[in-house]
Design a protein around this motif. Structure first.
Motif, PDB file in Angstrom:
ATOM      1  N   ALA A 221       0.898  -1.432  -0.073  1.00 30.75           N
ATOM      2  CA  ALA A 221       0.243   0.198  -0.183  1.00 30.75           C
ATOM      3  C   ALA A 221       0.803   1.380  -0.037  1.00 30.75           C
ATOM      4  O   ALA A 221       0.633   2.251  -0.575  1.00 30.75           O
ATOM      5  N   LYS A 222       1.911   1.190   0.700  1.00 28.95           N
ATOM      6  CA  LYS A 222       2.987   2.253   0.609  1.00 28.95           C
ATOM      7  C   LYS A 222       3.179   2.703  -0.468  1.00 28.95           C
ATOM      8  O   LYS A 222       3.513   3.912  -1.012  1.00 28.95           O
ATOM      9  N   TYR A 223       3.801   1.833  -1.263  1.00 31.97           N
ATOM     10  CA  TYR A 223       4.672   2.139  -2.577  1.00 31.97           C
ATOM     11  C   TYR A 223       3.663   1.930  -3.734  1.00 31.97           C
ATOM     12  O   TYR A 223       3.731   2.931  -4.802  1.00 31.97           O
ATOM     13  N   GLY A 224       2.437   1.221  -3.644  1.00 34.00           N
ATOM     14  CA  GLY A 224       1.634   1.016  -4.866  1.00 34.00           C
ATOM     15  C   GLY A 224       0.129   1.665  -4.945  1.00 34.00           C
ATOM     16  O   GLY A 224      -0.308   1.914  -6.167  1.00 34.00           O
ATOM     17  N   MET A 225      -0.295   2.416  -3.739  1.00 34.15           N
ATOM     18  CA  MET A 225      -1.742   2.718  -3.859  1.00 34.15           C
ATOM     19  C   MET A 225      -1.595   4.369  -4.603  1.00 34.15           C
ATOM     20  O   MET A 225      -0.579   4.971  -4.377  1.00 34.15           O
ATOM     21  N   ASN A 226      -2.755   4.263  -5.498  1.00 33.99           N
ATOM     22  CA  ASN A 226      -2.827   5.683  -5.924  1.00 33.99           C
ATOM     23  C   ASN A 226      -4.241   6.322  -5.479  1.00 33.99           C
ATOM     24  O   ASN A 226      -4.909   5.744  -4.636  1.00 33.99           O
ATOM     25  N   SER A 227      -4.658   7.092  -6.177  1.00 32.08           N
ATOM     26  CA  SER A 227      -5.954   8.085  -5.808  1.00 32.08           C
ATOM     27  C   SER A 227      -7.209   7.230  -5.997  1.00 32.08           C
ATOM     28  O   SER A 227      -7.968   7.515  -5.393  1.00 32.08           O
ATOM     29  N   GLY A 265      -7.850   0.071   7.199  1.00 26.87           N
ATOM     30  CA  GLY A 265      -7.033   1.010   7.676  1.00 26.87           C
ATOM     31  C   GLY A 265      -6.195   1.557   6.647  1.00 26.87           C
ATOM     32  O   GLY A 265      -5.656   2.936   6.821  1.00 26.87           O
ATOM     33  N   LEU A 266      -5.646   0.840   5.836  1.00 33.35           N
ATOM     34  CA  LEU A 266      -4.849   1.436   4.474  1.00 33.35           C
ATOM     35  C   LEU A 266      -5.214   2.471   3.837  1.00 33.35           C
ATOM     36  O   LEU A 266      -4.718   3.412   3.340  1.00 33.35           O
ATOM     37  N   LEU A 267      -6.766   2.034   3.411  1.00 31.85           N
ATOM     38  CA  LEU A 267      -7.424   2.686   2.577  1.00 31.85           C
ATOM     39  C   LEU A 267      -7.784   4.158   3.185  1.00 31.85           C
ATOM     40  O   LEU A 267      -7.770   5.390   2.634  1.00 31.85           O
ATOM     41  N   GLU A 268      -8.089   4.145   4.773  1.00 28.19           N
ATOM     42  CA  GLU A 268      -8.210   5.645   5.377  1.00 28.19           C
ATOM     43  C   GLU A 268      -7.047   6.156   5.321  1.00 28.19           C
ATOM     44  O   GLU A 268      -6.955   7.547   5.387  1.00 28.19           O
ATOM     45  N   LYS A 269      -5.612   5.569   5.517  1.00 30.03           N
ATOM     46  CA  LYS A 269      -4.532   6.332   5.489  1.00 30.03           C
ATOM     47  C   LYS A 269      -4.144   6.781   4.225  1.00 30.03           C
ATOM     48  O   LYS A 269      -3.550   7.962   4.247  1.00 30.03           O
ATOM     49  N   TYR A 270      -4.326   6.227   3.051  1.00 36.90           N
ATOM     50  CA  TYR A 270      -3.815   6.811   1.831  1.00 36.90           C
ATOM     51  C   TYR A 270      -4.696   7.276   1.168  1.00 36.90           C
ATOM     52  O   TYR A 270      -4.178   7.883  -0.026  1.00 36.90           O
ATOM     53  N   LEU A 271      -6.200   7.316   0.928  1.00 36.90           N
ATOM     54  CA  LEU A 271      -6.901   7.858   0.111  1.00 36.90           C
ATOM     55  C   LEU A 271      -7.459   9.064   0.729  1.00 36.90           C
ATOM     56  O   LEU A 271      -7.716   9.093   2.071  1.00 36.90           O
TER      57      LEU A 271
END
Length: 271
Positions: A221-227, A265-271
């Protein structure tokens, strides 16, 4: 399924989980062997218990075709069983000359109605383009895989020190778009996922290797997630073989839910 429909599912379920269906007749719970179609019974119960948390299912075609004609019948039944709002991936890794690819595409997109198929890019654009001619269907192109032998070719640098996988990413984006082309990027590649994201900022990635193969979901998620999330993270063995007993489907549900909670949790953090 369109890109917006896929992202809507991710938002509704707070999940980017893909459950890999690798039903090995030698590994499924032995009590199922009494069933008329053990593989179908296994997949059916896995799907029924994990559909709340999954936005995609990825049947590994080899586990079905190894059983001959019966296996193909089972595969078709499994594909029909998957809810229509869940993305389906035929993990077939096809790659051949154009007229053959056209028939592969017809088989998986029309006869069995999968949303997508994994494709090997080695033979070039004319072997991939037939799959891209189908509306609202997807090619998931092998880009940077997590197996040990991937370094044999994918990381070989050219005269400008550019690894081969980067050339695959650059050329293939001329064949398709973020609306019909995804990439396979192995979870165990760590920071290299970030390099792939730089090269393909808008595309979805199918990421195997989380779970039994040791990939880190948080690193992915840290390196691969986008908008729009841009990730479908696959877990196969870690979910479907969580138990070999009669409670196997319930155990699979627990493992799928664990990943979905972490994904929320990762979606909340990065989106």
């Amino acid at each position: 399924m369109t890109r917006s429909e896929l992202f809507s599912q991710i938002q509704q379920k707070s999940s980017f989980l893909c459950v890999g269906l690798d039903p090995d007749i030698n590994k499924i719970p032995t009590h199922l062997l009494k069933e008329e179609d053990p593989i179908f019974s296994f997949c059916q119960q896995i799907i029924e218990e994990t559909a709340d948390f999954a936005v995609a299912y990825k049947p590994n075609i080899a586990f079905f075709e190894a059983l001959g004609a019966k296996g193909w019948e089972t595969l078709a039944k499994v594909e029909e069983l998957i809810p229509e709002d869940i993305f389906t991936i035929a993990d077939a890794k096809r790659g051949d000359i154009g007229n053959t690819s056209k028939l592969y595409a017809k088989a998986f997109f029309e006869t069995m109605n999968f949303d997508s198929i994994t494709v090997a890019p080695y033979m070039g654009g004319d072997s991939v383009s037939p799959f891209l001619e189908f509306q609202d269907k997807w090619v998931i192109l092998l880009a940077l895989t997590s197996n040990a032998g991937s370094a044999d070719f994918q990381l070989i640098p050219d005269a400008n020190e550019k690894p081969l996988y980067q050339t695959v990413l650059e050329k293939s984006q001329k064949w398709g778009s973020p609306e019909n082309l995804m990439y396979v990027v192995g979870a165990t590649r760590g920071e290299l996922i970030g390099e792939v994201r730089k090269a393909a900022p808008e595309h979805f990635f199918l990421v195997p290797g989380v779970g039994a193969q040791g990939g880190s979901l948080s690193e992915v998620a840290k390196y691969g997630m986008n908008s729009t999330c841009g990730l479908l993270v696959n877990s196969s063995r870690g979910i479907i073989y969580a138990s070999a007993e009669k409670d196997f489907a319930k155990a699979a549900r627990k493992e799928a839910q664990k990943l979905q909670i972490e994904m929320t949790g990762l979606l909340e953090k990065y989106l």
